[in-house]
Scaffold this motif. Sequence first.
Motif, PDB file in Angstrom:
ATOM      1  N   MET A   1       0.825  -1.189   0.000  1.00 27.05           N
ATOM      2  CA  MET A   1       0.000   0.000   0.000  1.00 27.05           C
ATOM      3  C   MET A   1       0.878   1.265   0.000  1.00 27.05           C
ATOM      4  O   MET A   1       0.624   2.172  -0.760  1.00 27.05           O
ATOM      5  CB  MET A   1      -0.910  -0.037   1.215  1.00 27.05           C
ATOM      6  CG  MET A   1      -1.889   1.080   1.249  1.00 27.05           C
ATOM      7  SD  MET A   1      -3.224   0.654   2.364  1.00 27.05           S
ATOM      8  CE  MET A   1      -3.457   2.169   3.168  1.00 27.05           C
ATOM      9  N   PHE A   2       1.876   1.294   0.881  1.00 27.62           N
ATOM     10  CA  PHE A   2       2.816   2.414   0.903  1.00 27.62           C
ATOM     11  C   PHE A   2       4.187   1.902   0.508  1.00 27.62           C
ATOM     12  O   PHE A   2       4.579   0.806   0.865  1.00 27.62           O
ATOM     13  CB  PHE A   2       2.900   3.040   2.300  1.00 27.62           C
ATOM     14  CG  PHE A   2       1.639   3.752   2.710  1.00 27.62           C
ATOM     15  CD1 PHE A   2       1.274   4.946   2.127  1.00 27.62           C
ATOM     16  CD2 PHE A   2       0.816   3.219   3.691  1.00 27.62           C
ATOM     17  CE1 PHE A   2       0.121   5.606   2.505  1.00 27.62           C
ATOM     18  CE2 PHE A   2      -0.335   3.868   4.076  1.00 27.62           C
ATOM     19  CZ  PHE A   2      -0.688   5.066   3.483  1.00 27.62           C
ATOM     20  N   SER A   3       4.924   2.738  -0.182  1.00 26.79           N
ATOM     21  CA  SER A   3       6.289   2.343  -0.552  1.00 26.79           C
ATOM     22  C   SER A   3       7.231   2.585   0.624  1.00 26.79           C
ATOM     23  O   SER A   3       6.888   3.254   1.602  1.00 26.79           O
ATOM     24  CB  SER A   3       6.752   3.143  -1.764  1.00 26.79           C
ATOM     25  OG  SER A   3       6.944   4.498  -1.412  1.00 26.79           O
ATOM     26  N   THR A   4       8.421   2.046   0.509  1.00 27.17           N
ATOM     27  CA  THR A   4       9.421   2.204   1.572  1.00 27.17           C
ATOM     28  C   THR A   4       9.785   3.670   1.762  1.00 27.17           C
ATOM     29  O   THR A   4       9.945   4.129   2.893  1.00 27.17           O
ATOM     30  CB  THR A   4      10.681   1.392   1.235  1.00 27.17           C
ATOM     31  OG1 THR A   4      10.297   0.034   0.998  1.00 27.17           O
ATOM     32  CG2 THR A   4      11.687   1.440   2.357  1.00 27.17           C
ATOM     33  N   GLY A   5       9.878   4.394   0.668  1.00 25.51           N
ATOM     34  CA  GLY A   5      10.204   5.821   0.763  1.00 25.51           C
ATOM     35  C   GLY A   5       9.134   6.606   1.496  1.00 25.51           C
ATOM     36  O   GLY A   5       9.439   7.532   2.250  1.00 25.51           O
ATOM     37  N   GLN A   6       7.876   6.249   1.297  1.00 28.57           N
ATOM     38  CA  GLN A   6       6.791   6.934   1.995  1.00 28.57           C
ATOM     39  C   GLN A   6       6.829   6.641   3.495  1.00 28.57           C
ATOM     40  O   GLN A   6       6.572   7.528   4.310  1.00 28.57           O
ATOM     41  CB  GLN A   6       5.446   6.523   1.408  1.00 28.57           C
ATOM     42  CG  GLN A   6       5.197   7.093   0.027  1.00 28.57           C
ATOM     43  CD  GLN A   6       3.944   6.534  -0.617  1.00 28.57           C
ATOM     44  OE1 GLN A   6       3.624   5.363  -0.457  1.00 28.57           O
ATOM     45  NE2 GLN A   6       3.255   7.382  -1.349  1.00 28.57           N
ATOM     46  N   TRP A   7       7.157   5.395   3.860  1.00 33.14           N
ATOM     47  CA  TRP A   7       7.268   5.052   5.276  1.00 33.14           C
ATOM     48  C   TRP A   7       8.438   5.793   5.923  1.00 33.14           C
ATOM     49  O   TRP A   7       8.325   6.280   7.053  1.00 33.14           O
ATOM     50  CB  TRP A   7       7.436   3.548   5.460  1.00 33.14           C
ATOM     51  CG  TRP A   7       6.139   2.792   5.354  1.00 33.14           C
ATOM     52  CD1 TRP A   7       5.779   1.964   4.349  1.00 33.14           C
ATOM     53  CD2 TRP A   7       5.046   2.830   6.269  1.00 33.14           C
ATOM     54  NE1 TRP A   7       4.515   1.473   4.594  1.00 33.14           N
ATOM     55  CE2 TRP A   7       4.045   1.985   5.768  1.00 33.14           C
ATOM     56  CE3 TRP A   7       4.800   3.487   7.468  1.00 33.14           C
ATOM     57  CZ2 TRP A   7       2.831   1.791   6.414  1.00 33.14           C
ATOM     58  CZ3 TRP A   7       3.585   3.286   8.115  1.00 33.14           C
ATOM     59  CH2 TRP A   7       2.622   2.445   7.591  1.00 33.14           C
ATOM     60  N   VAL A   8       9.545   5.900   5.219  1.00 35.23           N
ATOM     61  CA  VAL A   8      10.704   6.626   5.744  1.00 35.23           C
ATOM     62  C   VAL A   8      10.366   8.100   5.913  1.00 35.23           C
ATOM     63  O   VAL A   8      10.672   8.713   6.939  1.00 35.23           O
ATOM     64  CB  VAL A   8      11.932   6.440   4.825  1.00 35.23           C
ATOM     65  CG1 VAL A   8      13.065   7.371   5.215  1.00 35.23           C
ATOM     66  CG2 VAL A   8      12.385   4.994   4.834  1.00 35.23           C
ATOM     67  N   ALA A  10       7.394   9.399   6.357  1.00 34.67           N
ATOM     68  CA  ALA A  10       6.432   9.529   7.459  1.00 34.67           C
ATOM     69  C   ALA A  10       7.139   9.442   8.806  1.00 34.67           C
ATOM     70  O   ALA A  10       6.831  10.211   9.724  1.00 34.67           O
ATOM     71  CB  ALA A  10       5.358   8.448   7.342  1.00 34.67           C
ATOM     72  N   ALA A  11       8.092   8.541   8.929  1.00 30.23           N
ATOM     73  CA  ALA A  11       8.818   8.398  10.192  1.00 30.23           C
ATOM     74  C   ALA A  11       9.655   9.640  10.490  1.00 30.23           C
ATOM     75  O   ALA A  11       9.635  10.151  11.619  1.00 30.23           O
ATOM     76  CB  ALA A  11       9.707   7.159  10.141  1.00 30.23           C
ATOM     77  N   ILE A  12      10.376  10.127   9.494  1.00 37.28           N
ATOM     78  CA  ILE A  12      11.188  11.331   9.693  1.00 37.28           C
ATOM     79  C   ILE A  12      10.313  12.533  10.000  1.00 37.28           C
ATOM     80  O   ILE A  12      10.619  13.332  10.886  1.00 37.28           O
ATOM     81  CB  ILE A  12      12.085  11.586   8.464  1.00 37.28           C
ATOM     82  CG1 ILE A  12      13.141  10.494   8.357  1.00 37.28           C
ATOM     83  CG2 ILE A  12      12.752  12.958   8.536  1.00 37.28           C
ATOM     84  CD1 ILE A  12      13.932  10.536   7.067  1.00 37.28           C
ATOM     85  N   PHE A  13       9.209  12.667   9.297  1.00 34.72           N
ATOM     86  CA  PHE A  13       8.290  13.773   9.544  1.00 34.72           C
ATOM     87  C   PHE A  13       7.732  13.704  10.953  1.00 34.72           C
ATOM     88  O   PHE A  13       7.688  14.712  11.662  1.00 34.72           O
ATOM     89  CB  PHE A  13       7.150  13.745   8.521  1.00 34.72           C
ATOM     90  CG  PHE A  13       6.163  14.858   8.703  1.00 34.72           C
ATOM     91  CD1 PHE A  13       6.410  16.112   8.187  1.00 34.72           C
ATOM     92  CD2 PHE A  13       4.985  14.650   9.409  1.00 34.72           C
ATOM     93  CE1 PHE A  13       5.509  17.144   8.358  1.00 34.72           C
ATOM     94  CE2 PHE A  13       4.076  15.675   9.592  1.00 34.72           C
ATOM     95  CZ  PHE A  13       4.344  16.924   9.065  1.00 34.72           C
ATOM     96  N   PHE A  14       7.294  12.525  11.388  1.00 33.09           N
ATOM     97  CA  PHE A  14       6.716  12.365  12.726  1.00 33.09           C
ATOM     98  C   PHE A  14       7.732  12.707  13.807  1.00 33.09           C
ATOM     99  O   PHE A  14       7.425  13.450  14.744  1.00 33.09           O
ATOM    100  CB  PHE A  14       6.200  10.936  12.907  1.00 33.09           C
ATOM    101  CG  PHE A  14       5.630  10.681  14.267  1.00 33.09           C
ATOM    102  CD1 PHE A  14       4.377  11.151  14.604  1.00 33.09           C
ATOM    103  CD2 PHE A  14       6.358   9.980  15.209  1.00 33.09           C
ATOM    104  CE1 PHE A  14       3.850  10.930  15.861  1.00 33.09           C
ATOM    105  CE2 PHE A  14       5.845   9.742  16.469  1.00 33.09           C
ATOM    106  CZ  PHE A  14       4.576  10.225  16.796  1.00 33.09           C
ATOM    107  N   ILE A  15       8.947  12.185  13.679  1.00 34.32           N
ATOM    108  CA  ILE A  15       9.982  12.448  14.684  1.00 34.32           C
ATOM    109  C   ILE A  15      10.329  13.930  14.736  1.00 34.32           C
ATOM    110  O   ILE A  15      10.428  14.518  15.819  1.00 34.32           O
ATOM    111  CB  ILE A  15      11.227  11.588  14.400  1.00 34.32           C
ATOM    112  CG1 ILE A  15      10.903  10.120  14.669  1.00 34.32           C
ATOM    113  CG2 ILE A  15      12.417  12.039  15.238  1.00 34.32           C
ATOM    114  CD1 ILE A  15      11.964   9.166  14.189  1.00 34.32           C
ATOM    115  N   SER A  16      10.476  14.564  13.592  1.00 35.96           N
ATOM    116  CA  SER A  16      10.812  15.993  13.590  1.00 35.96           C
ATOM    117  C   SER A  16       9.651  16.838  14.095  1.00 35.96           C
ATOM    118  O   SER A  16       9.858  17.818  14.816  1.00 35.96           O
ATOM    119  CB  SER A  16      11.248  16.441  12.200  1.00 35.96           C
ATOM    120  OG  SER A  16      10.210  16.257  11.274  1.00 35.96           O
TER     121      SER A  16
END
Length: 62
Positions: A1-8, A10-16
């Motif tokens: 459903m989501f690509s690896t780049g989208q997950w990365v 999302a994770a970077i955005f959430f942490i920042s």
Amino acid sequence: MFSTGQWVFAAIFFISFVTIIIYSYRKDLQLHKKYYKGSLYVLVGFLVFIGLLFVIKKFLHE
């Protein structure tokens, strides 16, 4: 459903985002203590009111 780049992303955005929110809150902590002194009581009162509405609904529904 989501690509690896989208997950990365999302994770970077959430942490920042969380880091910036914590930094901003810590920076304004003295102002929050000064201007929002009684806000906890308002929150508790609101939650009690919502709880009472649920209790009344439960008794009237039966």
